[in-house]
Design an enzyme around this catalytic site. Sequence first.
Site, mmCIF file in Angstrom:
data_model
loop_
_atom_site.group_PDB
_atom_site.id
_atom_site.type_symbol
_atom_site.label_atom_id
_atom_site.label_comp_id
_atom_site.label_asym_id
_atom_site.label_seq_id
_atom_site.Cartn_x
_atom_site.Cartn_y
_atom_site.Cartn_z
ATOM 1 N N PRO A 112 21.490 -36.043 -22.623
ATOM 2 C CA PRO A 112 20.593 -35.034 -23.204
ATOM 3 C C PRO A 112 21.356 -33.772 -23.548
ATOM 4 O O PRO A 112 22.252 -33.349 -22.813
ATOM 5 C CB PRO A 112 19.596 -34.763 -22.079
ATOM 6 C CG PRO A 112 19.565 -36.029 -21.312
ATOM 7 C CD PRO A 112 20.964 -36.568 -21.373
ATOM 8 N N CYS A 113 21.002 -33.194 -24.678
ATOM 9 C CA CYS A 113 21.901 -32.198 -25.242
ATOM 10 C C CYS A 113 21.335 -30.790 -25.287
ATOM 11 O O CYS A 113 21.946 -29.912 -25.855
ATOM 12 C CB CYS A 113 22.256 -32.633 -26.653
ATOM 13 S SG CYS A 113 20.773 -32.979 -27.620
ATOM 14 N N GLN A 114 20.172 -30.543 -24.675
ATOM 15 C CA GLN A 114 19.593 -29.207 -24.812
ATOM 16 C C GLN A 114 20.557 -28.113 -24.351
ATOM 17 O O GLN A 114 20.612 -27.046 -24.923
ATOM 18 C CB GLN A 114 18.292 -29.088 -23.982
ATOM 19 C CG GLN A 114 17.143 -29.835 -24.593
ATOM 20 C CD GLN A 114 17.102 -31.299 -24.161
ATOM 21 O OE1 GLN A 114 18.101 -31.859 -23.726
ATOM 22 N NE2 GLN A 114 15.955 -31.915 -24.298
ATOM 23 N N SER A 115 21.324 -28.415 -23.303
ATOM 24 C CA SER A 115 22.194 -27.374 -22.765
ATOM 25 C C SER A 115 23.424 -27.137 -23.646
ATOM 26 O O SER A 115 24.089 -26.127 -23.517
ATOM 27 C CB SER A 115 22.641 -27.755 -21.356
ATOM 28 O OG SER A 115 23.142 -29.061 -21.336
ATOM 29 N N PHE A 116 23.716 -28.099 -24.548
ATOM 30 C CA PHE A 116 24.841 -27.884 -25.458
ATOM 31 C C PHE A 116 24.379 -27.242 -26.758
ATOM 32 O O PHE A 116 25.171 -26.792 -27.551
ATOM 33 C CB PHE A 116 25.522 -29.214 -25.814
ATOM 34 C CG PHE A 116 26.088 -29.946 -24.631
ATOM 35 C CD1 PHE A 116 26.630 -29.256 -23.562
ATOM 36 C CD2 PHE A 116 26.085 -31.330 -24.587
ATOM 37 C CE1 PHE A 116 27.150 -29.936 -22.469
ATOM 38 C CE2 PHE A 116 26.604 -32.023 -23.501
ATOM 39 C CZ PHE A 116 27.138 -31.313 -22.439
#
Length: 401
Positions: A89-93
Amino acid sequence: MSKKHTFIDLFAGCGGLSEGFYKQGFQGLTHVEYDHWACESLRNRMKYYGYPEDKISVLEKDITDNDIIDQIEFEISNKSVDVLIGGPPCQSFSSLGRAKDENGMQNDPRNYLFESYEKILNHFKPKIFVFENVTGLLTAKLGKEKTVNIILKKLGKDYKLINDPSKMVLNSCDYGVPQVRKRVILIGVRKDIEIDPAVIYKGIIKTHYNPDSIGAEIKNKKKYVSVKDAISDLPAIKPGEGEKIIEHSISSWNDYLTKIRSKNDTVLLDHVSRTHNEQDRNRYKAMSKNKWTFMEMLEKKPSLNHLKQRVFNNSYVVQFWDKPARTIIAHLYKDGNQFIHPDHKQERTLTAREAARLQSFPDDFVFEGSRTQQYKQIGNAVPPLMAEAIAKSIKKVLAKS
């Protein structure tokens, strides 16, 4: 008959990446996914591809579980793994996620989900891995170091990688997807195998040019697939209209539709519109009719202002007929305001099937769960046509190894 190459899919979602590998004849050994409805969609798709009940393998688990490797081992029962695929999951990137968090999301546990990927990679040691993520990964930092460098270092321990991150960025539009979607695709080849990862990238053939292509980039390629090519055959409906299953036949086929719909298919799934309030309907109508941005609408028709008017200009966006769609995002499940239908007479945002079409999912792909769950699955997915272009190149090099 040649032996089928095998793969495991981590953070599988509803299976956009898997779909590309299935289309190229790979055998799915198991999928790891936390979300229940995405898991149901995965199981359904394995059934569609003819997997018997005892071979349908979807681990509905948290990938950080201590015994995750034992669980995967049990599922694949001693089969060797050719390819490991997945995108944490990429929300933090993502730049948006970082902007909203005062610490730039450095403390977000999702930053470290790639460590689960790394642990599973180093245990199963597949010949090749594919790691997919948002382009924000290239600028994100963990502490003082760039996240991408940390990931390259960790995943590159036993794997050959290319060292130019810009060459890892693929745009789905270049592979016939009616959507501009740039993603980092990190491909590694186990060090003892005589394959240069650069060869795999070279083999991911761009079939189409995109709206920003110039000069040589356009040569010998087809024009990008537009929103019109992808969804204009679908029945016109108003807000709150549509049925879960309707009869549908296409009178005018194009190249794109032949890729995502079988000629003898007579049904259409999930072409159901959200209901919208009158003010929103007026906004959608004015914006799509005049091809206005949100800001232009506020200038020309101040009466349509939004009480919670956001600072940025992408809270309401029309998708235009003659261009590919903008990046389909998971936010779609909260509201569809960034995906206003180009036909002003319909006064609405996109249906789940329209969003799926713009992601290049086949019409016979069943998204399980409520409409909200469907939008979430579609927005989070890797476009299957782009996944297939990657799978095709990997299949070619594996055949030679």
